[in-house]
Design a protein around this motif. Structure first.
Motif, short mmCIF file in Angstrom:
data_model
loop_
_atom_site.label_atom_id
_atom_site.label_comp_id
_atom_site.label_asym_id
_atom_site.label_seq_id
_atom_site.Cartn_x
_atom_site.Cartn_y
_atom_site.Cartn_z
N PRO A 60 0.81 -0.62 -0.40
CA PRO A 60 -0.47 -0.21 -0.51
C PRO A 60 1.32 1.45 0.08
O PRO A 60 0.75 2.39 -0.56
N GLY A 61 1.97 1.20 0.84
CA GLY A 61 3.08 2.57 0.84
C GLY A 61 3.52 2.59 -0.90
O GLY A 61 3.26 4.41 -0.94
N THR A 62 3.36 1.84 -1.52
CA THR A 62 4.24 2.40 -2.86
C THR A 62 3.08 2.66 -3.77
O THR A 62 3.81 3.76 -4.43
N TRP A 63 2.17 2.09 -3.54
CA TRP A 63 0.86 2.38 -4.55
C TRP A 63 0.46 4.27 -4.14
O TRP A 63 0.44 4.31 -5.05
N THR A 64 0.56 3.86 -2.96
CA THR A 64 -0.02 5.65 -2.17
C THR A 64 1.08 6.36 -3.41
O THR A 64 0.88 7.50 -3.32
#
Length: 89
Positions: A60-64
């Motif tokens: 999720p951090g990478t996508w965000t």
């Protein structure tokens, strides 16, 4: 920075200039223009790949992070810099 689509257009433009130099008598300038075209093509590819990822593809951090960058670029596009430091033929 620019959007992926703008990098793609710039890569095509620079590749045409490189081809003109390579067809003429200055292959060194042709290679320099081709190198710059490759940089823009690579950035266009990275932007296209980043735009198509989903939260299921990465953590999720990478996508965000990616979508924050993409959204910022769409909200605040910058014009491509004019290359007055190089002779375009």
């Amino acid at each position: 920075m620019s959007s992926g689509a703008r990098h793609y257009v710039e890569a095509e433009r620079l590749a045409k200039i490189a081809h003109q130099y390579n067809q003429g008598n200055d292959p060194v300038k042709g290679r320099a223009w081709a190198t710059e075209a490759l940089v823009h093509a690579t950035l266009a590819n990275a932007a296209a790949e980043a735009a198509r990822i989903t939260p299921d593809d990465v953590d999720p951090g990478t996508w965000t992070d990616w979508h924050r960058v993409i959204d910022d670029r769409l909200a605040h596009p910058e014009p491509m810099a004019m290359r007055d430091h190089c002779d375009q033929g």
